[in-house]
Enzyme design. Structure first.
Site, PDB file in Angstrom:
ATOM      1  N   GLU A 161      29.271 -34.136  42.201  1.00 43.43           N
ATOM      2  CA  GLU A 161      29.170 -34.712  40.859  1.00 43.43           C
ATOM      3  C   GLU A 161      30.421 -35.522  40.563  1.00 43.43           C
ATOM      4  OE1 GLU A 161      27.422 -32.080  37.973  1.00 43.43           O
ATOM      5  OE2 GLU A 161      28.762 -32.820  36.407  1.00 43.43           O
ATOM      6  N   ASP A 191      32.062 -37.321  37.157  1.00 42.88           N
ATOM      7  CA  ASP A 191      31.834 -37.244  35.706  1.00 42.88           C
ATOM      8  C   ASP A 191      32.755 -38.114  34.864  1.00 42.88           C
ATOM      9  OD1 ASP A 191      30.013 -35.218  36.117  1.00 42.88           O
ATOM     10  OD2 ASP A 191      31.395 -33.607  35.636  1.00 42.88           O
ATOM     11  N   GLU A 238      33.129 -37.747  30.754  1.00 46.08           N
ATOM     12  CA  GLU A 238      32.702 -37.017  29.564  1.00 46.08           C
ATOM     13  C   GLU A 238      33.601 -37.416  28.396  1.00 46.08           C
ATOM     14  OE1 GLU A 238      30.762 -32.815  30.729  1.00 46.08           O
ATOM     15  OE2 GLU A 238      32.887 -32.960  31.246  1.00 46.08           O
TER      16      GLU A 238
END
Length: 299
Positions: A112, A114, A116
Site C-alpha cells: 500500500e 498512502d 491521507e
C-alpha cells in the site's frame, strides 16, 4: 579598437556555462499529468449517492454526512506507473475527517502507498500523512504541514512508482522517497498489482489530535472535490507478478531511478520546515533507525 574582455566577464561566462551544464544533467521531472473524465479510469465503490458529478464528469465531489462517507477505485490494477489526482480538501472545520488517496493490493500481505489528509479545527492547518506498506507491514508514517491552504484551490498529489523508488509529490515538490532497499532486507512493492482508491470518511477516533477532537456534525455535509484522474501505469491482472512492458515506459527509464540535486534540496526543505513526525527519528518506536531511512535521505 575594441578592448579585450575583462577577467570578471570571462569568469562570469565560465560560471554560466558550468551552471547550464549542471542543469542539463539533472534528472527529469515526471511528465505532466493528462486530465481525463472520472469515468475513464474510475468507478464508485460505495454510497454512490454521495458522489456528485460536475462539468460533464470532469470534476466530482465526495460528500460525508452523519449517515456515511463515500469512495471510488480505479477500474484497472497496476504494477508501477505515475498516478496523479487534483484535490481540493474539505474547507472549514474538518476535524475528524480523513480524505485518502492511495494504491493498495488486496491480500493478507498487502502492499500500500498512502496519502491521507487529516482534517482539523477551523484555522488550524491540515496534516498530510504518508505511509508505505510492504508485505502487510506499515508503521512508516510521516506527517507534514503543507505550505499552502489545500482547501482554497486544487493541488496535485502524485505517486511515481517503479522498480527503483516510490516518490510522493505535492504539485512538483517531492515530499517523500521510499527507495528499493531489498538488499538491506526491506521488502519493496514489486510483484503485487495495486488498484487506486480514494475516500472521504469519518475517523474521529484517531484523525485529529489522536482522537481528542471529534467530528462536529453540525458542520456537515463535508465535501472534498476532485479532478484530473490521471493514470499512466502498467495495467496488469490481479494475479500478475511482473509488468509486461517492464523497462519500456517513460517512468521506468534511468532518469527516474533517483531524484536530482534540485529535487533532493526541495525534499530537504520539506523535512526542515514542514515535517512534524517522521518514523525514522522516532526512538520510542524504533530503538535503531530502520535501514531504509539513510538511503531515503529521510533524516
Amino acid at each position: 579598437m575594441a578592448s579585450s574582455p575583462s577577467f570578471s566577464c570571462l569568469l562570469f561566462l565560465w560560471l554560466s556555462m558550468i551552471s547550464l551544464a549542471i542543469v542539463s544533467t539533472n534528472a527529469t521531472p515526471p511528465r505532466k499529468p493528462i486530465d481525463v473524465p472520472f469515468s475513464k479510469n474510475y468507478v464508485p465503490t460505495w454510497a454512490y449517492d454521495h458522489i456528485k458529478y460536475f462539468n460533464g464528469g470532469n470534476e466530482i465531489s465526495l460528500v460525508l454526512d452523519k449517515s456515511t462517507g463515500t469512495g471510488f477505485q480505479s477500474k484497472g490494477s497496476y504494477l508501477f506507473g505515475h498516478f496523479s489526482m487534483q484535490i481540493k480538501m474539505v474547507p472549514g472545520d474538518s476535524a475528524g475527517t480523513v480524505t485518502a488517496y492511495y494504491l493498495s493490493s488486496q491480500n493478507s500481505e498487502h502492499d500500500e502507498i498512502d496519502f491521507e489528509f487529516l482534517g482539523n479545527r477551523s484555522g488550524q492547518p491540515y496534516i498530510l500523512q504518508t505511509n508505505v506498506f510492504t508485505g502487510g507491514k506499515g508503521d512508516r508514517e510521516q506527517r507534514i504541514y503543507l505550505w499552502f491552504d489545500p482547501t482554497k484551490d486544487y493541488h496535485s498529489y502524485s505517486i511515481l512508482w517503479n522498480m527503483y523508488q516510490i516518490v510522493f509529490f505535492v504539485d512538483d515538490v517531492p515530499i517523500r522517497v521510499f527507495k528499493n532497499s531489498k538488499d538491506l532486507g526491506v521488502r519493496y512493492p514489486f510483484n503485487q498489482p495495486m488498484k487506486l482508491y480514494s475516500s472521504l470518511w469519518n475517523a474521529d477516533d484517531w484523525a485529529t489530535r489522536g482522537g481528542l477532537e471529534k467530528t462536529d456534525w453540525t458542520k456537515a455535509p463535508f465535501v472534498a472535490s476532485y479532478r484530473g484522474f490521471h493514470i499512466d501505469g502498467c495495467e496488469a491482472s490481479v494475479e500478475a507478478k511482473f509488468c509486461a512492458s517492464q523497462g519500456m515506459r517513460w517512468w521506468d527509464q534511468k532518469e527516474f531511478q533517483d531524484l536530482d540535486g534540485w529535487q533532493y534540496r526541495r525534499l530537504q526543505w520539506v523535512r526542515q520546515k514542514y515535517t512534524i513526525y517522521n518514523y525514522c527519528t522516532d526512538r520510542s518506536r524504533y530503538s535503531t533507525m530502520p535501514p531504509e531511512c539513510h538511503r531515503d535521505r529521510d533524516i
